[in-house]
Scaffold this motif. Structure first.
Motif, short mmCIF file in Angstrom:
data_model
loop_
_atom_site.label_atom_id
_atom_site.label_comp_id
_atom_site.label_asym_id
_atom_site.label_seq_id
_atom_site.Cartn_x
_atom_site.Cartn_y
_atom_site.Cartn_z
N LEU A 84 18.69 33.00 -22.36
CA LEU A 84 17.44 33.74 -22.09
C LEU A 84 16.45 32.84 -21.37
CD1 LEU A 84 16.66 35.59 -25.45
CD2 LEU A 84 17.56 36.56 -23.35
N ASP A 110 12.63 33.38 -21.04
CA ASP A 110 11.48 34.19 -21.39
C ASP A 110 10.25 33.57 -20.73
OD1 ASP A 110 9.41 35.63 -22.53
OD2 ASP A 110 10.19 35.47 -24.57
N ARG A 126 7.29 35.06 -20.45
CA ARG A 126 6.03 35.64 -20.94
C ARG A 126 5.00 34.61 -21.36
NH1 ARG A 126 8.47 39.69 -25.22
NH2 ARG A 126 9.69 37.80 -25.52
N VAL A 137 13.32 37.60 -19.35
CA VAL A 137 12.46 38.41 -20.21
C VAL A 137 11.05 38.29 -19.64
CG1 VAL A 137 11.62 38.81 -22.55
CG2 VAL A 137 13.93 37.89 -22.20
N VAL A 179 8.18 45.16 -22.63
CA VAL A 179 9.14 44.09 -22.35
C VAL A 179 10.16 44.59 -21.34
CG1 VAL A 179 10.93 42.59 -23.32
CG2 VAL A 179 8.87 43.08 -24.65
N ARG A 238 13.78 43.28 -19.56
CA ARG A 238 14.88 42.32 -19.62
C ARG A 238 15.86 42.65 -18.51
NH1 ARG A 238 17.73 43.37 -24.28
NH2 ARG A 238 18.96 41.58 -23.80
#
Length: 80
Positions: free
Chosen positions: A7, A9, A11, A38, A69, A71
């Motif tokens: 992953l 991410d 954010r 993400v 969210v 993905r």
């Protein structure tokens, strides 16, 4: 579709460094591998940037499409 890809991410990252992180991660991929991005907004502009700079070299599979969210599995195309 479950995935065992790592992953990424973005954010928690400040917006101005997110694309650098994503492109660095993509550049490090071996053919046939990928990662799951993400994000907190629709990454469609990223798709267009990847398509412009890496046409035919990547795959893009939406796994989750908001509203909070997103993905996406981004992969490097396997060598022929």
């Amino acid at each position: 579709m479950p995935t065992t890809d790592p992953l990424l991410d973005v954010r928690p990252e400040i917006p101005r460094i997110r694309h650098d992180l994503i492109f660095t991660t993509f550049a490090a991929l071996l053919p046939g591998t990928g990662f799951v991005l993400v994000n907190d907004h629709d990454p469609k502009p990223l798709y267009y940037q990847l398509a412009a700079e890496n046409a035919g070299e990547f795959t893009w599979d939406a796994l989750e499409e908001g509203p909070e969210v997103w993905r996406v599995r981004i992969g490097r195309v396997a060598a022929a």
